[in-house]
Write a protein that holds these residues in place. Structure first.
Motif, PDB file in Angstrom:
ATOM      1  N   UNK A 168       0.835  -1.205   0.000  1.00  0.00           N
ATOM      2  CA  UNK A 168       0.000   0.000   0.000  1.00  0.00           C
ATOM      3  C   UNK A 168       0.870   1.256   0.000  1.00  0.00           C
ATOM      4  N   UNK A 169       2.134   1.092   0.393  1.00  0.00           N
ATOM      5  CA  UNK A 169       3.073   2.218   0.387  1.00  0.00           C
ATOM      6  C   UNK A 169       3.310   2.770  -1.014  1.00  0.00           C
ATOM      7  N   UNK A 170       3.099   1.933  -2.038  1.00  0.00           N
ATOM      8  CA  UNK A 170       3.276   2.419  -3.413  1.00  0.00           C
ATOM      9  C   UNK A 170       2.220   3.455  -3.778  1.00  0.00           C
ATOM     10  N   UNK A 171       1.110   3.459  -3.061  1.00  0.00           N
ATOM     11  CA  UNK A 171       0.072   4.461  -3.276  1.00  0.00           C
ATOM     12  C   UNK A 171       0.273   5.647  -2.327  1.00  0.00           C
ATOM     13  N   UNK A 172       0.671   5.344  -1.106  1.00  0.00           N
ATOM     14  CA  UNK A 172       0.762   6.401  -0.092  1.00  0.00           C
ATOM     15  C   UNK A 172       2.045   7.234  -0.187  1.00  0.00           C
ATOM     16  N   UNK A 173       3.185   6.566  -0.307  1.00  0.00           N
ATOM     17  CA  UNK A 173       4.466   7.291  -0.212  1.00  0.00           C
ATOM     18  C   UNK A 173       4.771   8.241  -1.372  1.00  0.00           C
ATOM     19  N   UNK A 174       4.306   7.973  -2.609  1.00  0.00           N
ATOM     20  CA  UNK A 174       4.623   8.960  -3.666  1.00  0.00           C
ATOM     21  C   UNK A 174       3.813  10.253  -3.572  1.00  0.00           C
ATOM     22  N   UNK A 175       3.150  10.485  -2.457  1.00  0.00           N
ATOM     23  CA  UNK A 175       2.428  11.747  -2.274  1.00  0.00           C
ATOM     24  C   UNK A 175       3.329  12.787  -1.609  1.00  0.00           C
TER      25      UNK A 175
END
Lengths: 267, 240
Positions: free
Chosen positions: A91-98
């Motif tokens: 899920x970090x692939x969705x959250x961290x690139x913000x």
């Protein structure tokens, strides 16, 4: 948009996540059962008479507000996967690139986990308060201090869980590591130190026992016949010092978890 | 800094394994560039470095002039990304997921609600807006990933195999969505599907073993090697 606004957003949605999980309601149910069971057995078995002690609201409060286990389990269940799951479940692939700092993400998750744990602890103390008023028509003054130490204990366990969650690959590993640390490693050290005659005031598990030591009745007296009786050192955590010890662990380990998470890569 | 994406001497080691070896290339504004290469060539590593998910061992990457390593938040604010096979929080609906991500990207109120409706319609998920993601198929999650990448209407799209794991119809639909969505944007995407690359891009960067083997227009490569497929096989050291 300030980082504080982002923190509020992260906290809000992390909290929503916690409230959508079955484990939150499972923890609530277990808490209610545990408190009611404690009250029922205390009264049903007439524990004060068995202990040869007067049935005072203070003694009753010591039994029903000994919530350190609830604080530990609640914090571990909510926090064990807080960071590790972002990597493990991708899920970090969705959250961290913000455009949001990792420190904000970790802090938001921490606050949400704390609110969820605090809600469970508050419920336990509310039931206990109701029982105290129902049976004795009086509340011991130490109950607020006990609640404050229980909340700080939850913070301490959350910080330990966040540290493991930031270090380890899997959520399960972080959860088990936190439980083992708090329920096995720390007690081994504290008990060994006590038997050796050293005061383990700096150990979080010992400090956590101060939740039951705010009523003016020494734990040694309340739990007469416990292993502590044979110890050279009395198992009697001082509430204010214990609160500060737990606060120190909470702050240092929370900062460590932020430091590790900031450096962790999504490989 | 001239160019939407500028990569200068970028290298990445995983312990002692060199995944990316001194990569340099520049993607101009509104250009569509595909990063082609076999599995393990370094495509995903490059995209992760551009999104600040990895720290480079050496070299620098810039997004619209912002150094990704030093100004990560500013750099990624200009990017919409799909990386690897993303997963979503299973307890959230697409509407809640996009609300969360939109707020983190400074979107609010009516503007955010309108944009969420727009992107969900674009990816064909408007009927599923309030269904929890835990019930979604792989293809539906991929569509949602595309929706979150487009949500804030970023000038740059970084996409890692956007049609991975989809059935032929799903692949075709994602390509159609991309054709529509990429207008006025810089698209940098990794793939090993030559047909997909030829349909979406005019230019390719072929990498193998972390090294850039070619960076040219597809038309030029076709002319030089007779087909894109031959160019790919020749440049990735596979004998025909």
């Amino acid at each position: 948009m300030s980082e504080f606004e982002k923190l509020k957003t992260v906290t809000r949605y992390e909290l929503l996540k916690q409230f959508r999980r079955r484990r939150f309601y499972g923890a609530l149910a277990i808490t209610v059962i545990a408190v009611i069971l404690t009250i029922g057995l205390y009264k049903g078995l007439d524990l004060p008479r068995q202990m040869g002690a007067p049935d005072t609201p203070e003694l009753f409060a010591i039994f029903v507000t000994s919530m350190s286990t609830i604080a530990i389990l609640g914090a571990v269940f909510f926090a064990g996967d807080a960071i590790a799951s972002e990597f493990e479940r991708k899920t970090g692939y969705i959250l961290f690139p913000n455009p949001v700092r990792r420190i904000t993400l970790v802090a938001g998750k921490y606050i949400a986990c704390f609110i969820a744990t605090a809600a469970i602890l508050a419920l336990a103390y509310l039931i206990s308060t109701g029982a105290l008023l129902g049976f004795y028509r009086r509340l011991p003054g130490g109950i607020l201090g006990s609640f404050a130490i229980a909340l700080m204990l939850a913070c301490c366990v959350l910080s330990i869980a966040f540290t493991f969650s930031s270090l380890l690959k899997g959520s399960m590993g972080a959860t088990i590591a936190t439980l083992l640390t708090f329920m096995l490693i720390f007690p081994i050290i504290s008990t060994s130190l006590s038997y050796a005659g050293y005061a383990p005031w700096f150990m979080p598990d010992y400090a956590g026992d101060a939740v039951a030591n705010t009523y003016g009745v020494p734990l040694q007296q309340a739990f007469g016949g416990m292993p502590g009786q044979r110890l050279r050192f009395k198992w009697n955590p001082e509430p204010t010092l214990s609160f500060l010890v737990l606060l120190t662990y909470a702050v240092i380990l929370f900062q460590l978890s932020i430091w590790v998470t900031k450096r962790r890569e999504m490989i | 800094m001239d160019g939407s994406i500028v990569i200068e001497g970028l290298s990445k080691y995983y312990n002692s394994f060199l995944a990316l070896d001194n990569l340099s290339l520049k993607v101009r504004r509104n250009e569509d560039v595909a990063l082609l290469g076999p599995n393990g060539a370094g495509k995903t590593t490059t995209l992760k470095l551009l999104c600040g998910l990895l720290r480079p061992s050496s070299g620098t990457a810039y997004i619209n002039g912002a150094n990704v390593a030093e100004e990560r938040e500013r750099a990624v604010s200009m990017v919409g990304a799909i990386l690897e096979t993303p997963e979503f929080y299973p307890f959230f609906t697409p509407d809640e997921t996009l609300n969360y991500l939109g707020r983190l990207r400074k979107m609010h109120g009516r503007e955010l609600r309108h944009r969420i409706k727009e992107v969900l319609k674009l990816v064909g998920l408007e009927r599923w807006a309030n269904v929890r993601v835990e019930k979604f198929s792989r293809g539906m999650k991929q569509r949602l990933a595309l929706a979150q990448a487009l949500l804030h209407d970023p000038p740059i799209l970084i996409l890692d195999e956007p049609s991975l794991g989809l059935d032929p119809r799903g692949m075709m639909e994602v390509r159609e969505i991309l054709k529509e969505a990429r207008k006025g944007k810089t698209v940098f995407f990794a793939s090993h599907l030559l047909t997909e690359v030829a349909q979406i891009c005019k230019k390719v960067a072929i990498i193998d073993h972390g090294k850039l083997r070619a960076y040219d227009n597809i038309a030029h490569l076709k002319k030089k090697y007779r087909s894109l497929e031959r160019a790919y096989l020749k440049l990735t050291e596979v004998t025909i």
